[in-house]
Design a protein around this motif. Structure first.
Motif, PDB file in Angstrom:
ATOM      1  N   LYS A  17       0.864  -1.198   0.000  1.00 39.59           N
ATOM      2  CA  LYS A  17       0.000   0.000   0.000  1.00 39.59           C
ATOM      3  C   LYS A  17       0.885   1.227   0.000  1.00 39.59           C
ATOM      4  O   LYS A  17       2.028   1.165   0.493  1.00 39.59           O
ATOM      5  N   PRO A  18       0.355   2.367  -0.470  1.00 40.25           N
ATOM      6  CA  PRO A  18       1.127   3.610  -0.388  1.00 40.25           C
ATOM      7  C   PRO A  18       1.577   3.877   1.049  1.00 40.25           C
ATOM      8  O   PRO A  18       0.821   3.664   1.991  1.00 40.25           O
ATOM      9  N   GLY A  19       2.823   4.317   1.183  1.00 44.87           N
ATOM     10  CA  GLY A  19       3.345   4.661   2.507  1.00 44.87           C
ATOM     11  C   GLY A  19       4.082   3.535   3.208  1.00 44.87           C
ATOM     12  O   GLY A  19       4.766   3.767   4.198  1.00 44.87           O
ATOM     13  N   ILE A  20       3.938   2.290   2.723  1.00 44.41           N
ATOM     14  CA  ILE A  20       4.666   1.167   3.328  1.00 44.41           C
ATOM     15  C   ILE A  20       5.970   0.951   2.566  1.00 44.41           C
ATOM     16  O   ILE A  20       5.972   0.844   1.340  1.00 44.41           O
ATOM     17  N   LEU A  21       7.073   0.908   3.311  1.00 46.56           N
ATOM     18  CA  LEU A  21       8.364   0.549   2.706  1.00 46.56           C
ATOM     19  C   LEU A  21       8.590  -0.926   2.995  1.00 46.56           C
ATOM     20  O   LEU A  21       8.964  -1.299   4.109  1.00 46.56           O
ATOM     21  N   ASP A  95      -4.237  -5.950  15.121  1.00 48.20           N
ATOM     22  CA  ASP A  95      -4.048  -4.973  14.039  1.00 48.20           C
ATOM     23  C   ASP A  95      -2.605  -5.051  13.584  1.00 48.20           C
ATOM     24  O   ASP A  95      -1.707  -5.204  14.397  1.00 48.20           O
ATOM     25  N   LEU A  96      -2.340  -4.925  12.291  1.00 53.90           N
ATOM     26  CA  LEU A  96      -0.959  -4.884  11.815  1.00 53.90           C
ATOM     27  C   LEU A  96      -0.702  -3.588  11.057  1.00 53.90           C
ATOM     28  O   LEU A  96      -1.578  -2.721  11.012  1.00 53.90           O
ATOM     29  N   GLU A  97       0.487  -3.460  10.545  1.00 54.93           N
ATOM     30  CA  GLU A  97       0.881  -2.185   9.935  1.00 54.93           C
ATOM     31  C   GLU A  97      -0.090  -1.820   8.821  1.00 54.93           C
ATOM     32  O   GLU A  97      -0.390  -0.651   8.617  1.00 54.93           O
ATOM     33  N   TYR A  98      -0.548  -2.818   8.096  1.00 57.23           N
ATOM     34  CA  TYR A  98      -1.571  -2.576   7.086  1.00 57.23           C
ATOM     35  C   TYR A  98      -2.699  -3.591   7.293  1.00 57.23           C
ATOM     36  O   TYR A  98      -2.501  -4.777   7.193  1.00 57.23           O
ATOM     37  N   GLY A  99      -3.883  -3.114   7.693  1.00 58.77           N
ATOM     38  CA  GLY A  99      -5.056  -3.972   7.872  1.00 58.77           C
ATOM     39  C   GLY A  99      -5.131  -4.653   9.227  1.00 58.77           C
ATOM     40  O   GLY A  99      -4.498  -4.203  10.184  1.00 58.77           O
ATOM     41  N   SER A 100      -5.940  -5.702   9.326  1.00 61.38           N
ATOM     42  CA  SER A 100      -6.021  -6.494  10.552  1.00 61.38           C
ATOM     43  C   SER A 100      -6.060  -7.971  10.166  1.00 61.38           C
ATOM     44  O   SER A 100      -6.279  -8.307   8.999  1.00 61.38           O
ATOM     45  N   ASN A 101      -5.863  -8.826  11.162  1.00 59.19           N
ATOM     46  CA  ASN A 101      -5.635 -10.233  10.845  1.00 59.19           C
ATOM     47  C   ASN A 101      -5.999 -11.121  12.031  1.00 59.19           C
ATOM     48  O   ASN A 101      -6.020 -10.652  13.169  1.00 59.19           O
ATOM     49  N   THR A 102      -6.275 -12.384  11.755  1.00 53.83           N
ATOM     50  CA  THR A 102      -6.436 -13.393  12.813  1.00 53.83           C
ATOM     51  C   THR A 102      -5.480 -14.534  12.513  1.00 53.83           C
ATOM     52  O   THR A 102      -5.398 -14.991  11.368  1.00 53.83           O
ATOM     53  N   ILE A 103      -4.739 -14.958  13.536  1.00 56.19           N
ATOM     54  CA  ILE A 103      -3.835 -16.092  13.366  1.00 56.19           C
ATOM     55  C   ILE A 103      -4.235 -17.196  14.347  1.00 56.19           C
ATOM     56  O   ILE A 103      -4.876 -16.933  15.370  1.00 56.19           O
ATOM     57  N   CYS A 104      -3.827 -18.414  14.020  1.00 58.83           N
ATOM     58  CA  CYS A 104      -4.315 -19.592  14.725  1.00 58.83           C
ATOM     59  C   CYS A 104      -3.187 -20.602  14.927  1.00 58.83           C
ATOM     60  O   CYS A 104      -2.234 -20.629  14.154  1.00 58.83           O
ATOM     61  N   VAL A 105      -3.374 -21.433  15.957  1.00 60.54           N
ATOM     62  CA  VAL A 105      -2.441 -22.549  16.160  1.00 60.54           C
ATOM     63  C   VAL A 105      -3.256 -23.768  16.584  1.00 60.54           C
ATOM     64  O   VAL A 105      -4.305 -23.619  17.232  1.00 60.54           O
ATOM     65  N   HIS A 106      -2.813 -24.942  16.223  1.00 59.74           N
ATOM     66  CA  HIS A 106      -3.503 -26.159  16.660  1.00 59.74           C
ATOM     67  C   HIS A 106      -3.443 -26.274  18.183  1.00 59.74           C
ATOM     68  O   HIS A 106      -2.407 -25.994  18.801  1.00 59.74           O
TER      69      HIS A 106
END
Ligand code: AMP
Length: 172
Positions: A17-21, A95-106
């Motif tokens: 995205k614009p602004g991300i290096l 929340d992350l630098e761009y957008g949001s996310n869900t992560i999972c583990v067994h």
């Protein structure tokens, strides 16, 4: 800091995205000497310390995590984006630098109290790694350290990981 590895990282402005290096690590991966050098830094740091698992974060963490786990002779655990793991999971959102996310583990990824190295390619705001740390703890693992190839120090991601030892090969 490893200057040969640092020099190989390619900066891509405005991606995704614009602004991300964006820090592109593919030049390291494409060079067998540099790739091995990166893996061996983590291996030397954790060999003989009683680790039980390397838990790496989807997707670039996997590239280093699998190689490191094999060299250390310990198991590998994938921490994956939602909807990718087939068995029962613990889930954590962030929340992350761009957008949001869900992560999972067994749910059965770790033996109770097992020492776990969490690994990802890059520490930015720290949201991803903090969620990964919560997942490892919920699944019964004990966090030995949270490691990265690259740390973007200006984003102060370490502050979100203050409860744990944190190590980065390259700080920019
Ligand atoms: P964060 O949760 O903000 O610490 O973001 C870290 C995650 O997002 C890691 O899995 C990185 O692969 C990815 N990431 C965030 N910012 C960048 C960046 N500037 N270059 C490359 N990857 C990034």
């Amino acid at each position: 800091m490893n200057t040969r590895l640092a020099a190989a990282i390619r900066d891509i402005p405005d991606f995704p995205k614009p602004g991300i290096l964006f820090k592109d690590i593919t030049p390291i991966l494409g060079d067998p000497t540099l790739f091995r050098e990166a893996v061996e830094i983590f291996v030397a740091r954790h060999a003989g310390k009683g680790l039980g698992k390397v838990a790496a974060i989807d997707a670039r963490g996997f590239i280093f995590g699998g190689a490191i786990a094999q060299r250390l002779g310990v198991g590998f655990v994938p921490i994956r984006k939602k909807g990718k793991l087939p068995f029962r999971t613990h889930d954590e959102s962030y929340d992350l630098e761009y957008g949001s996310n869900t992560i999972c583990v067994h749910v059965d990824a770790f033996r109770p109290g097992e020492k776990v190295l969490i690994l990802d390619d890059l520490l930015a705001t720290g949201g991803t790694a903090a969620a990964a740390a919560r997942l490892v703890q919920r699944a019964g693992g004990r966090i030995a350290e949270i490691d990265f190839l690259i740390e973007l120090t200006f984003l102060k991601g370490r502050e979100k990981l203050a409860d744990f030892p944190v190590f980065a090969v390259i700080q920019v």
